[in-house]
Design a protein around this motif. Structure first.
Motif, PDB file in Angstrom:
ATOM      1  N   PHE A   1       0.640  -1.130   0.348  1.00 50.58           N
ATOM      2  CA  PHE A   1      -0.045  -0.121   0.053  1.00 50.58           C
ATOM      3  C   PHE A   1       0.976   1.217   0.022  1.00 50.58           C
ATOM      4  O   PHE A   1       2.124   1.110   0.883  1.00 50.58           O
ATOM      5  N   THR A   2       0.066   2.469  -0.698  1.00 53.26           N
ATOM      6  CA  THR A   2       1.270   3.326  -1.188  1.00 53.26           C
ATOM      7  C   THR A   2       0.690   4.414  -0.122  1.00 53.26           C
ATOM      8  O   THR A   2      -0.789   4.102   0.228  1.00 53.26           O
ATOM      9  N   PRO A   3       0.951   5.616   0.366  1.00 52.98           N
ATOM     10  CA  PRO A   3       0.381   6.500   1.039  1.00 52.98           C
ATOM     11  C   PRO A   3      -1.232   6.595   0.453  1.00 52.98           C
ATOM     12  O   PRO A   3      -2.238   7.334   1.053  1.00 52.98           O
ATOM     13  N   ASP A   4      -1.707   6.561  -0.448  1.00 54.36           N
ATOM     14  CA  ASP A   4      -2.929   6.937  -0.957  1.00 54.36           C
ATOM     15  C   ASP A   4      -4.157   5.534   0.043  1.00 54.36           C
ATOM     16  O   ASP A   4      -4.587   6.395  -0.643  1.00 54.36           O
ATOM     17  N   LEU A   5      -3.340   5.173   0.965  1.00 51.55           N
ATOM     18  CA  LEU A   5      -4.366   4.296   1.677  1.00 51.55           C
ATOM     19  C   LEU A   5      -5.189   4.588   2.194  1.00 51.55           C
ATOM     20  O   LEU A   5      -6.741   4.967   2.777  1.00 51.55           O
ATOM     21  N   LEU A   6      -4.303   6.731   2.746  1.00 50.48           N
ATOM     22  CA  LEU A   6      -5.163   7.344   4.030  1.00 50.48           C
ATOM     23  C   LEU A   6      -6.743   8.314   3.009  1.00 50.48           C
ATOM     24  O   LEU A   6      -7.201   8.669   4.122  1.00 50.48           O
ATOM     25  N   TYR A   7      -6.098   8.011   1.944  1.00 47.90           N
ATOM     26  CA  TYR A   7      -7.930   8.726   1.313  1.00 47.90           C
ATOM     27  C   TYR A   7      -8.278   8.016   0.037  1.00 47.90           C
ATOM     28  O   TYR A   7      -9.411   8.478  -0.650  1.00 47.90           O
ATOM     29  N   GLU A   8      -8.032   6.944  -0.731  1.00 47.59           N
ATOM     30  CA  GLU A   8      -8.425   6.373  -1.664  1.00 47.59           C
ATOM     31  C   GLU A   8      -9.543   5.319  -1.410  1.00 47.59           C
ATOM     32  O   GLU A   8      -8.801   3.807  -0.474  1.00 47.59           O
ATOM     33  N   ALA A   9     -10.903   5.290  -1.440  1.00 48.99           N
ATOM     34  CA  ALA A   9     -11.490   4.587  -0.843  1.00 48.99           C
ATOM     35  C   ALA A   9     -11.391   2.720  -1.002  1.00 48.99           C
ATOM     36  O   ALA A   9     -11.518   1.890  -0.435  1.00 48.99           O
ATOM     37  N   PRO A  40      -3.546  14.034   2.518  1.00 48.16           N
ATOM     38  CA  PRO A  40      -2.756  14.616   3.743  1.00 48.16           C
ATOM     39  C   PRO A  40      -1.681  14.972   3.119  1.00 48.16           C
ATOM     40  O   PRO A  40      -0.549  15.742   3.817  1.00 48.16           O
ATOM     41  N   PHE A  41      -1.049  14.559   1.932  1.00 49.15           N
ATOM     42  CA  PHE A  41       0.749  14.368   1.763  1.00 49.15           C
ATOM     43  C   PHE A  41       0.354  15.360   0.304  1.00 49.15           C
ATOM     44  O   PHE A  41       1.434  15.706   0.118  1.00 49.15           O
ATOM     45  N   VAL A  42      -0.612  16.006  -0.011  1.00 46.21           N
ATOM     46  CA  VAL A  42      -0.724  17.390  -0.564  1.00 46.21           C
ATOM     47  C   VAL A  42       0.829  18.546  -0.269  1.00 46.21           C
ATOM     48  O   VAL A  42       0.989  18.971   0.681  1.00 46.21           O
ATOM     49  N   GLY A  43       1.402  18.722  -2.176  1.00 49.78           N
ATOM     50  CA  GLY A  43       2.499  19.787  -1.689  1.00 49.78           C
ATOM     51  C   GLY A  43       4.067  19.158  -1.127  1.00 49.78           C
ATOM     52  O   GLY A  43       4.999  19.572  -0.532  1.00 49.78           O
ATOM     53  N   ARG A  44       3.711  18.162  -0.383  1.00 47.90           N
ATOM     54  CA  ARG A  44       4.473  17.121   0.246  1.00 47.90           C
ATOM     55  C   ARG A  44       5.723  16.348  -0.742  1.00 47.90           C
ATOM     56  O   ARG A  44       5.079  15.974  -1.463  1.00 47.90           O
ATOM     57  N   SER A  45       6.628  16.623  -1.012  1.00 46.31           N
ATOM     58  CA  SER A  45       7.860  15.469  -1.447  1.00 46.31           C
ATOM     59  C   SER A  45       7.228  14.065  -1.297  1.00 46.31           C
ATOM     60  O   SER A  45       7.613  14.298   0.104  1.00 46.31           O
ATOM     61  N   THR A  46       7.880  12.927  -1.966  1.00 46.75           N
ATOM     62  CA  THR A  46       7.319  12.053  -1.486  1.00 46.75           C
ATOM     63  C   THR A  46       8.933  11.652  -0.597  1.00 46.75           C
ATOM     64  O   THR A  46       9.980  11.521  -0.682  1.00 46.75           O
ATOM     65  N   GLU A  47       9.155  10.879   0.737  1.00 48.33           N
ATOM     66  CA  GLU A  47       9.885   9.882   1.619  1.00 48.33           C
ATOM     67  C   GLU A  47       9.672   8.800   1.973  1.00 48.33           C
ATOM     68  O   GLU A  47       8.394   8.564   1.998  1.00 48.33           O
ATOM     69  N   PRO A  48      10.716   8.043   1.984  1.00 42.52           N
ATOM     70  CA  PRO A  48      10.844   6.492   2.372  1.00 42.52           C
ATOM     71  C   PRO A  48      10.241   6.861   4.464  1.00 42.52           C
ATOM     72  O   PRO A  48       8.684   5.806   4.048  1.00 42.52           O
ATOM     73  N   GLU A  49       9.749   7.697   4.689  1.00 47.24           N
ATOM     74  CA  GLU A  49       9.310   8.009   6.170  1.00 47.24           C
ATOM     75  C   GLU A  49       7.168   7.729   5.779  1.00 47.24           C
ATOM     76  O   GLU A  49       7.182   7.825   6.750  1.00 47.24           O
TER      77      GLU A  49
END
Ligand SMILES: [Zn+2]
Length: 274
Positions: free
Chosen positions: A196-204, A231-240
């Motif tokens: 799962f990528t960070p879109d688990l937080l907002y993709e149904a 919640p990640f909008v405007g942030r560059s993607t990082e492993p954390e």
């Protein structure tokens, strides 16, 4: 139920893995910042660094030579032009010499989005040559007993399942998977992993997958430097960012964050053998 890893003061330490990142696509100073954080409380413990093509494989090899927490995967990303015959031969010759160094084969798969775009423009698209290109990667995964990192979504996924089954490949990782229920059940039964990528937080759609996929076959990833929304909008993607993914999975599973992190970590450890 699970024994969480404890630090020297006996506080639970949560360990994380970004099981799919294009580390070579970051600026050098950014990649080295990520790498120096690996294995510290600020960072994640391991990253699986996937490659796009031969030049990318070479860059990944250099990065992996700087840290044993960077697990290199070599392959040819399907969402691009097919390689020339020379490039094809050069890539496989290069990979064949590095069988023992590579942790996995990837990123490989089928070009779902490229095909969609061509069809939207009213242009024909031939998937067969991409299937032919994928075959020798799957054969190597079988012969070398390595995990294979797959980009295969929606109606491409059953085709890839057929191929994996034909070659008796079980160590398959469908990264950022999206697809129908029948294929999800087939993949789960075959023992394949998804991440799962960070879109688990907002993709149904992804939350739905997380709710139904066996907890022993799921992992976290970023697919960085791909950018995320919500919640990640405007942030560059990082492993954390996988820490947020693990926290969300904990909520969906009704687990504590420490328990969830532990399960996700052990799943990645089992597949990638670190
Ligand atoms: Zn990727």
């Amino acid at each position: 139920m699970s024994t969480a890893y404890k630090d020297i003061n006996n506080y639970p330490v949560r360990r994380y893995v970004d099981t799919h990142i294009h580390l070579d696509m970051y600026e050098e100073d950014r990649a080295s910042a990520f790498m120096s954080a690996l294995g510290t409380t600020a960072g994640v413990d391991y990253v699986v660094a996937v490659s796009m093509h031969l030049e990318s494989c070479k860059a990944t090899e250099v990065l992996a030579s700087c840290s044993n927490r960077v697990l290199p995967a070599y392959g040819y990303h399907p969402e691009q032009e097919l390689p020339s015959e020379e490039a094809y031969a050069a890539l496989f010759a290069w990979m064949d010499q590095r069988q023992s160094q590579m942790r996995a084969i990837g990123e490989v798969g089928l070009p779902y989005y490229r095909r969609e775009e061509a069809l939207m423009r009213g242009e024909p698209f031939h998937r067969e040559p991409y299937i032919e290109l994928l075959e020798p990667f799957i054969k190597r995964a079988a012969a070398w007993n390595k995990p294979i990192v797959l980009h295969a979504v929606y109606d491409d996924a059953p085709i890839v399942c057929d191929m994996l089954e034909r070659h008796s490949v079980r160590k398959a990782h469908f990264h950022w998977f999206k697809g129908d229920n029948k294929t999800i059940q087939r993949m789960a039964a075959n023992g394949y992993y998804v991440s799962f990528t960070p879109d688990l937080l907002y993709e149904a759609e992804i939350m739905q997958l997380a709710n139904q996929y066996p907890s022993g076959q799921v992992m976290t990833e970023t697919d960085g430097p791909w950018l995320f929304e919500g919640p990640f909008v405007g942030r560059s993607t990082e492993p954390e960012m996988v820490k947020s993914v693990a926290a969300k999975w904990a909520v969906l599973q009704g687990l504590s964050e420490t328990e969830a992190a532990d399960i996700l970590y052990r799943n990645a450890q089992r597949l990638y053998e670190f």
